[in-house]
Design a protein around this motif. Structure first.
Motif, PDB file in Angstrom:
ATOM      1  N   THR A  90       0.863  -1.187  -0.252  1.00  0.00           N
ATOM      2  CA  THR A  90       0.044   0.072   0.060  1.00  0.00           C
ATOM      3  C   THR A  90       0.785   1.418  -0.109  1.00  0.00           C
ATOM      4  O   THR A  90       1.488   1.627  -1.064  1.00  0.00           O
ATOM      5  N   VAL A  91       0.916   1.833   1.172  1.00  0.00           N
ATOM      6  CA  VAL A  91       1.693   3.287   1.124  1.00  0.00           C
ATOM      7  C   VAL A  91       3.207   3.237   1.281  1.00  0.00           C
ATOM      8  O   VAL A  91       3.844   4.158   1.076  1.00  0.00           O
ATOM      9  N   LEU A  92       3.799   2.144   1.561  1.00  0.00           N
ATOM     10  CA  LEU A  92       5.309   2.207   1.894  1.00  0.00           C
ATOM     11  C   LEU A  92       5.894   1.325   0.815  1.00  0.00           C
ATOM     12  O   LEU A  92       5.275   0.319   0.405  1.00  0.00           O
ATOM     13  N   SER A  93       7.182   1.464   0.595  1.00  0.00           N
ATOM     14  CA  SER A  93       8.052   0.507  -0.009  1.00  0.00           C
ATOM     15  C   SER A  93       8.362  -0.485   0.472  1.00  0.00           C
ATOM     16  O   SER A  93       8.396  -0.659   1.828  1.00  0.00           O
ATOM     17  N   GLU A  94       8.359  -1.876   0.090  1.00  0.00           N
ATOM     18  CA  GLU A  94       8.651  -3.084   0.416  1.00  0.00           C
ATOM     19  C   GLU A  94       9.847  -3.163   1.422  1.00  0.00           C
ATOM     20  O   GLU A  94      10.846  -2.793   1.039  1.00  0.00           O
ATOM     21  N   GLY A  95       9.595  -3.769   2.419  1.00  0.00           N
ATOM     22  CA  GLY A  95      10.723  -4.001   3.433  1.00  0.00           C
ATOM     23  C   GLY A  95      10.936  -2.964   4.383  1.00  0.00           C
ATOM     24  O   GLY A  95      11.879  -3.160   5.221  1.00  0.00           O
ATOM     25  N   THR A  96      10.134  -1.617   4.188  1.00  0.00           N
ATOM     26  CA  THR A  96      10.218  -0.799   5.112  1.00  0.00           C
ATOM     27  C   THR A  96       9.992  -1.173   6.600  1.00  0.00           C
ATOM     28  O   THR A  96       9.134  -1.818   6.716  1.00  0.00           O
ATOM     29  N   ILE A  97      10.845  -0.690   7.469  1.00  0.00           N
ATOM     30  CA  ILE A  97      10.661  -1.116   8.833  1.00  0.00           C
ATOM     31  C   ILE A  97       9.692  -0.190   9.680  1.00  0.00           C
ATOM     32  O   ILE A  97      10.125   0.865   9.682  1.00  0.00           O
ATOM     33  N   THR A  98       8.672  -0.925  10.090  1.00  0.00           N
ATOM     34  CA  THR A  98       7.718   0.206  10.575  1.00  0.00           C
ATOM     35  C   THR A  98       7.613   0.119  11.941  1.00  0.00           C
ATOM     36  O   THR A  98       6.989   1.121  12.663  1.00  0.00           O
ATOM     37  N   CYS A  99       7.961  -1.124  12.697  1.00  0.00           N
ATOM     38  CA  CYS A  99       7.505  -1.386  13.996  1.00  0.00           C
ATOM     39  C   CYS A  99       8.202  -2.476  14.706  1.00  0.00           C
ATOM     40  O   CYS A  99       8.699  -3.387  13.855  1.00  0.00           O
ATOM     41  N   LEU A 100       8.416  -2.384  16.073  1.00  0.00           N
ATOM     42  CA  LEU A 100       8.864  -3.444  16.455  1.00  0.00           C
ATOM     43  C   LEU A 100       8.448  -3.715  17.872  1.00  0.00           C
ATOM     44  O   LEU A 100       7.867  -3.046  18.916  1.00  0.00           O
ATOM     45  N   GLY A 101       8.189  -5.107  18.041  1.00  0.00           N
ATOM     46  CA  GLY A 101       7.488  -5.561  19.368  1.00  0.00           C
ATOM     47  C   GLY A 101       8.607  -6.074  20.070  1.00  0.00           C
ATOM     48  O   GLY A 101       9.458  -6.869  19.852  1.00  0.00           O
ATOM     49  N   ILE A 102       8.347  -5.870  21.399  1.00  0.00           N
ATOM     50  CA  ILE A 102       9.240  -6.517  22.622  1.00  0.00           C
ATOM     51  C   ILE A 102       8.342  -7.164  23.750  1.00  0.00           C
ATOM     52  O   ILE A 102       7.555  -6.203  24.376  1.00  0.00           O
ATOM     53  N   GLY A 103       8.651  -8.285  24.193  1.00  0.00           N
ATOM     54  CA  GLY A 103       7.795  -8.996  25.143  1.00  0.00           C
ATOM     55  C   GLY A 103       6.612  -9.630  24.613  1.00  0.00           C
ATOM     56  O   GLY A 103       6.419  -9.762  23.339  1.00  0.00           O
TER      57      GLY A 103
END
Lengths: 112, 112
Positions: free
Chosen positions: B82-95
């Motif tokens: 959709t709005v981003l180019s492939e492989g863009t890092i958007t978010c990190l989950g911890i826990g």
């Protein structure tokens, strides 16, 4: 297979708070799915879409309909520790389940 | 016990897209936790908080640090449909993990 989260757009939710509520709905609905539904969805890359509806009443009606269709579903009530009053219904999770089955319930809703 | 999601605030993410990315990080990090961590967190009501950081580089550095601390963690790369180019890092989950352990990694970050 997909998972849908529907947000109550009548609420003044900041971006971070909204995202946390959607994540809550996502995990809780996931946990209420069957093992087969979970595995199929994980293998297809966990597709998920966030939609909106106009009110708490609309959300509870969608929740009842999802239950009537035997879809995995979870209605999030806020604990009321920050911006909302306790018990406010913020978000509904439906699925993971077959896309066609979910569309019978949420097919008319728009993207958030 | 808690779970933290950190969002790359350099990206122009619409609310719904952002929420979907945070939910993705939440489920994927949850699945990478131990059974004991999952159960403890579920029993405490799944507390989760969304924080922000300024760039993709900052997110990958936090990810490495969480891994070095042996915390369950997952870095979300967008599929680019959709709005981003492939492989863009958007978010990190911890826990989910012990709050004190997570704070060693994310303690300096601000709420989204």
């Amino acid at each position: 297979m997909k998972q849908i989260m529907v947000v109550n757009e009548a609420l003044p939710l900041p971006r971070g708070k909204l995202a946390a509520q959607v994540a809550h709905a996502s995990i809780a609905a996931f946990l209420s799915a069957t093992n087969e539904q979970r595995q199929e969805w994980l293998q297809s890359g966990m597709p998920k879409i966030v939609l909106k509806c106009p009110s708490e009443e609309a959300l509870t009606a969608l929740h009842r309909e999802a239950e009537a269709q035997s879809l995995p579903t979870y209605l999030v009530r806020d604990a009321g520790r920050t911006v909302l009053s306790e018990g406010t219904i913020t978000c509904l999770g439906i699925g993971p389940a077959d896309s066609t089955e979910i569309d019978k319930v949420t097919g008319e809703l728009k993207l958030l």
